[in-house]
Design a protein around this motif. Structure first.
Motif, short mmCIF file in Angstrom:
data_model
loop_
_atom_site.label_atom_id
_atom_site.label_comp_id
_atom_site.label_asym_id
_atom_site.label_seq_id
_atom_site.Cartn_x
_atom_site.Cartn_y
_atom_site.Cartn_z
N GLY A 41 7.72 5.32 6.31
CA GLY A 41 6.84 6.49 6.33
C GLY A 41 7.59 7.80 6.48
O GLY A 41 8.71 7.94 5.99
N THR B 258 3.50 0.49 2.92
CA THR B 258 3.32 -0.64 3.84
C THR B 258 3.41 -1.92 3.01
O THR B 258 2.76 -2.03 1.96
CB THR B 258 1.95 -0.56 4.53
OG1 THR B 258 1.85 0.70 5.21
CG2 THR B 258 1.79 -1.69 5.54
N LYS C 187 6.85 -1.06 7.29
CA LYS C 187 6.24 0.22 6.88
C LYS C 187 7.32 1.29 6.85
O LYS C 187 8.04 1.47 7.82
CB LYS C 187 5.12 0.64 7.82
CG LYS C 187 4.46 1.95 7.34
CD LYS C 187 3.28 2.37 8.19
CE LYS C 187 2.66 3.65 7.60
NZ LYS C 187 1.53 4.14 8.41
N GLN D 187 0.85 -1.20 0.00
CA GLN D 187 0.00 0.00 0.00
C GLN D 187 0.88 1.24 0.00
O GLN D 187 1.74 1.41 0.87
CB GLN D 187 -0.89 0.01 1.23
CG GLN D 187 -1.82 1.21 1.29
CD GLN D 187 -2.60 1.28 2.59
OE1 GLN D 187 -2.16 0.76 3.61
NE2 GLN D 187 -3.74 1.94 2.56
N SER E 87 3.99 7.13 2.44
CA SER E 87 4.34 5.90 3.15
C SER E 87 4.11 4.68 2.27
O SER E 87 3.32 4.72 1.32
CB SER E 87 3.52 5.76 4.44
OG SER E 87 2.17 5.46 4.14
N SER F 290 6.32 -7.95 7.96
CA SER F 290 5.68 -6.71 7.53
C SER F 290 6.62 -5.53 7.77
O SER F 290 7.37 -5.52 8.75
CB SER F 290 4.38 -6.48 8.31
OG SER F 290 3.53 -7.61 8.17
N ASN G 239 0.78 5.30 0.19
CA ASN G 239 -0.05 6.46 0.52
C ASN G 239 0.77 7.73 0.32
O ASN G 239 1.84 7.88 0.93
CB ASN G 239 -0.50 6.42 1.98
CG ASN G 239 -1.57 5.37 2.22
OD1 ASN G 239 -2.29 5.01 1.30
ND2 ASN G 239 -1.68 4.89 3.44
N GLU H 237 9.19 2.89 9.89
CA GLU H 237 8.29 3.02 11.05
C GLU H 237 7.97 1.68 11.68
O GLU H 237 7.59 1.62 12.85
CB GLU H 237 6.99 3.72 10.61
CG GLU H 237 7.22 5.17 10.21
CD GLU H 237 5.94 5.90 9.88
OE1 GLU H 237 4.87 5.25 9.83
OE2 GLU H 237 6.00 7.12 9.67
N TYR H 238 8.11 0.61 10.90
CA TYR H 238 7.77 -0.70 11.43
C TYR H 238 8.54 -1.75 10.65
O TYR H 238 8.62 -1.69 9.42
CB TYR H 238 6.26 -0.95 11.27
CG TYR H 238 5.76 -2.23 11.90
CD1 TYR H 238 5.39 -2.27 13.25
CD2 TYR H 238 5.65 -3.41 11.15
CE1 TYR H 238 4.92 -3.45 13.83
CE2 TYR H 238 5.19 -4.58 11.73
CZ TYR H 238 4.82 -4.59 13.07
OH TYR H 238 4.36 -5.75 13.64
N CYS H 239 9.15 -2.68 11.37
CA CYS H 239 9.83 -3.78 10.70
C CYS H 239 9.78 -4.99 11.62
O CYS H 239 10.39 -5.01 12.69
CB CYS H 239 11.29 -3.41 10.41
SG CYS H 239 12.24 -4.80 9.75
#
Length: 339
Positions: A262, A251, A260, A153, A249, A258, A155, A270-272
């Motif tokens: 951003g 994702t 993200k 995704q 961002s 997963s 954004n 932001e996320y791993c």
């Protein structure tokens, strides 16, 4: 090729924000030399006093001047990119083209065909690939640590209002700007293509919320598709955000984890959370280009100039080749065909 002890000579067409950035990066590179600046505007309007090089009001005048240049950097309005590229190639110059390479696939193909015919290099500017999160995620995907890609995704929610779309500007004009995806978000489509490949089965919804009096095209869209290589994706974008950029961002939902990326310019992980994997510490991302009232993406143009010099001196291969530039145009054209 350029001899290793010689400077690579650059001319820049289009002396707006981005063109001046190109000129500055050429000046700062020890193996480069700026030999000319070209813009239809009056020299006094452009804020280029610091560059002590010949100035021309047309590309034709420069090409007829006899000034030697190895490379012409094209940073003019989007609609001029392909015709100016063809003229420079015809004159035997290598070219650096700001995104987008053209406003249609057929024109991008003409540029590539001409470059092959003239044995000249085409460098497509895709500077977001150089940011540390981009380099890291590319390696993570290619290493297979994520397994199969399920969903991606993208954004892109930015602010572009009347401080940007001024009446006297080419921004917002269908023939010169081309559309929101060409001018604002083609870098992010490039990153997506670079990481996951081509797309098919495209569906889209578009709207023009608050730019009806400012632009000739949509300001927002929801686009969904499948990746040819497997998995599905979506691109949600808008320039209708009030007052300042909200985010860019990406994702990624995959078989083994997963991720993200951003921040305003896809400059932060932001996320791993990936199976049997520990996130390394990444180098800091360069700050975003600051244009006063509005912000642009990360300032990585110096990498582009370095790559041009390295390629023309036979030390490296092209980081962003013309075929990839063409594919980004092709994808945007396919999305816009749904309008």
């Amino acid at each position: 090729m350029v001899a290793s002890d010689q400077k690579v000579k650059f001319a820049v067409v289009g002396c707006g924000h981005i063109g001046k950035r190109h000129a500055e990066m050429v000046k700062r590179n020890a193996e480069s030399e700026l030999v000319a600046l070209i813009d239809i505007k009056d020299k006094g309007q452009l804020g280029i006093e610091s560059y002590d090089v010949p100035f021309f009001n047309s590309l034709e005048a420069f090409l007829e001047s006899g000034i030697e240049a190895d490379v012409v950097n094209i940073a003019s309005p989007n609609g001029f990119h392909a015709p100016q590229a063809l003229a420079c190639l015809e004159a035997g110059k290598h070219i650096v083209i700001e995104k987008p390479m053209a406003l249609g696939k057929a024109d991008a193909e003409k540029v590539i065909f001409k470059a092959l015919h003239m044995h000249k290099q085409v460098f497509a500017v895709m500077q977001n690939r150089y940011s540390p999160p981009s380099v890291w995620i590319k390696d993570l995907i290619e290493s297979g640590k994520l397994g199969h890609i399920y969903m991606v995704q993208l954004n892109c929610y930015w602010n572009r209002d009347n401080r940007y779309y001024k009446p006297d500007s080419w921004h917002g004009k269908k023939d010169l700007d081309g559309g929101t995806l060409f001018t604002q978000f083609s870098h992010f489509i490039d990153i997506m293509y670079w990481l996951f490949g081509d797309i098919q089965n495209i569906q889209g919804k578009f709207n023009d919320f608050n730019h009806k009096d400012l632009t000739d095209f949509e300001d927002s869209g929801f686009v969904s598709f499948d990746f040819v290589n497997g998995g599905m994706g979506s691109l949600n974008y808008s320039t209708s955000v009030w007052n300042q950029n909200l985010e860019s961002s990406m994702t990624i939902i995959a078989e083994l984890g997963s991720v993200k990326i951003g921040g305003q310019y896809m400059d932060k992980v932001e996320y791993c959370h990936v199976k049997d994997y520990e996130m390394p510490t990444l180098a800091p991302t360069n700050p975003g280009n600051d244009y006063g009232a509005y912000k642009g993406s990360a300032a990585n143009h110096h990498y582009v100039i370095e790559n041009v010099v390295d390629v023309l001196k036979g030390r490296a291969s092209i980081t962003t080749n013309a075929l990839e530039g063409l594919k980004v145009v092709d994808i945007i054209e396919k999305v816009y065909a749904l309008k």
